[in-house]
Every structure is written in C-alpha cells, then in structure tokens.
Write a protein that holds these residues in place. Structure first.
Motif, PDB file in Angstrom:
ATOM      1  N   LYS A   1       0.888  -1.405  -0.122  1.00 30.02           N
ATOM      2  CA  LYS A   1      -0.177  -0.154  -0.131  1.00 30.02           C
ATOM      3  C   LYS A   1       1.102   1.237  -0.145  1.00 30.02           C
ATOM      4  O   LYS A   1       0.579   2.113  -0.966  1.00 30.02           O
ATOM      5  CB  LYS A   1      -0.817  -0.088   1.177  1.00 30.02           C
ATOM      6  CG  LYS A   1      -1.772   1.254   1.327  1.00 30.02           C
ATOM      7  CD  LYS A   1      -2.944   1.070   0.244  1.00 30.02           C
ATOM      8  CE  LYS A   1      -3.770   2.320   0.272  1.00 30.02           C
ATOM      9  NZ  LYS A   1      -4.183   2.774  -0.932  1.00 30.02           N
TER      10      LYS A   1
ATOM     11  N   ARG B   1       3.856   1.624  -0.977  1.00 33.62           N
ATOM     12  CA  ARG B   1       4.606   1.848  -2.523  1.00 33.62           C
ATOM     13  C   ARG B   1       3.510   2.348  -3.498  1.00 33.62           C
ATOM     14  O   ARG B   1       3.790   2.995  -4.160  1.00 33.62           O
ATOM     15  CB  ARG B   1       4.924   0.397  -3.011  1.00 33.62           C
ATOM     16  CG  ARG B   1       6.064  -0.104  -2.224  1.00 33.62           C
ATOM     17  CD  ARG B   1       6.806  -1.290  -2.705  1.00 33.62           C
ATOM     18  NE  ARG B   1       7.688  -2.018  -1.677  1.00 33.62           N
ATOM     19  CZ  ARG B   1       7.846  -3.178  -1.567  1.00 33.62           C
ATOM     20  NH1 ARG B   1       7.071  -4.086  -1.999  1.00 33.62           N
ATOM     21  NH2 ARG B   1       8.732  -3.606  -0.584  1.00 33.62           N
ATOM     22  N   GLU B   2       2.209   1.882  -3.334  1.00 33.73           N
ATOM     23  CA  GLU B   2       1.330   2.378  -4.212  1.00 33.73           C
ATOM     24  C   GLU B   2       1.052   3.873  -3.994  1.00 33.73           C
ATOM     25  O   GLU B   2       0.829   4.608  -4.995  1.00 33.73           O
ATOM     26  CB  GLU B   2       0.022   1.444  -4.280  1.00 33.73           C
ATOM     27  CG  GLU B   2       0.085   0.251  -4.742  1.00 33.73           C
ATOM     28  CD  GLU B   2      -1.015  -0.661  -4.611  1.00 33.73           C
ATOM     29  OE1 GLU B   2      -2.067  -0.279  -3.845  1.00 33.73           O
ATOM     30  OE2 GLU B   2      -1.126  -1.746  -5.223  1.00 33.73           O
TER      31      GLU B   2
ATOM     32  N   VAL C   1      -1.123  -1.210 -12.924  1.00 33.23           N
ATOM     33  CA  VAL C   1      -1.989  -0.086 -12.420  1.00 33.23           C
ATOM     34  C   VAL C   1      -2.945   0.317 -13.639  1.00 33.23           C
ATOM     35  O   VAL C   1      -2.623   0.035 -14.965  1.00 33.23           O
ATOM     36  CB  VAL C   1      -1.168   1.042 -12.126  1.00 33.23           C
ATOM     37  CG1 VAL C   1      -0.451   0.706 -10.941  1.00 33.23           C
ATOM     38  CG2 VAL C   1      -0.245   1.764 -13.100  1.00 33.23           C
TER      39      VAL C   1
END
Length: 82
Positions: A6, A8-9, A82
């Motif tokens: 999370k 990193r996103e 993504v």
C-alpha cells in the motif's frame, strides 16, 4: 493488502500527481507524513482530497492513468500493473 505494498502504491500515486502538475512535492510529502504518523490506514489519495490538494475528478484521472499498464518502480525494486 499488505502495508508495504500500500505504501509503495501511495508513493507511485504521489509521483504521478506531481509529474502531472496536480500536486506539489511539498503537498505529497505533507500527506505522506500525516499518513505515517496516524494510526488509521488512510490512503494518500484520500488525504490529498481532504487537504484540498486535488479534486475527486483529478484523483479518478490519476488512478486511471496507465490502467492495465505494467509499471516498475526501480527505487523500490517492484513491478505491478496499474
């Protein structure tokens, strides 16, 4: 979702927001600090919205950029779609 994934996103979302001129580095850094300091698991996108640094439409646009595109973050040594 694991906390490290999370994070990193969220970092990637911040980079895309900066690259597209929607947010500044200072704004993203502020929200990441708030996120790290708080006990709740609030997404970077939600924090940027609450602070008024972007709109819901801008967040949807950022989240839609590169949809289905494999991306690699060399600094984190991860790849994801993504």
């Amino acid at each position: 979702m694991r906390a490290d994934v999370k994070h990193r996103e969220d970092m990637l979302l911040g980079k895309v927001a900066i690259r597209n001129g929607i947010c500044t580095q200072d704004q993203v850094d502020e929200c990441l600090r708030l996120q790290a300091g708080g006990g709740a698991t609030v997404s970077l996108g939600d924090l940027l919205l609450v602070k008024g640094y972007l709109t819901k439409a801008q967040l949807r646009e950022l989240l839609g950029k590169g949809h289905g595109t494999p991306m690699r973050c060399p600094s984190w040594a991860v790849s994801f779609t993504v």
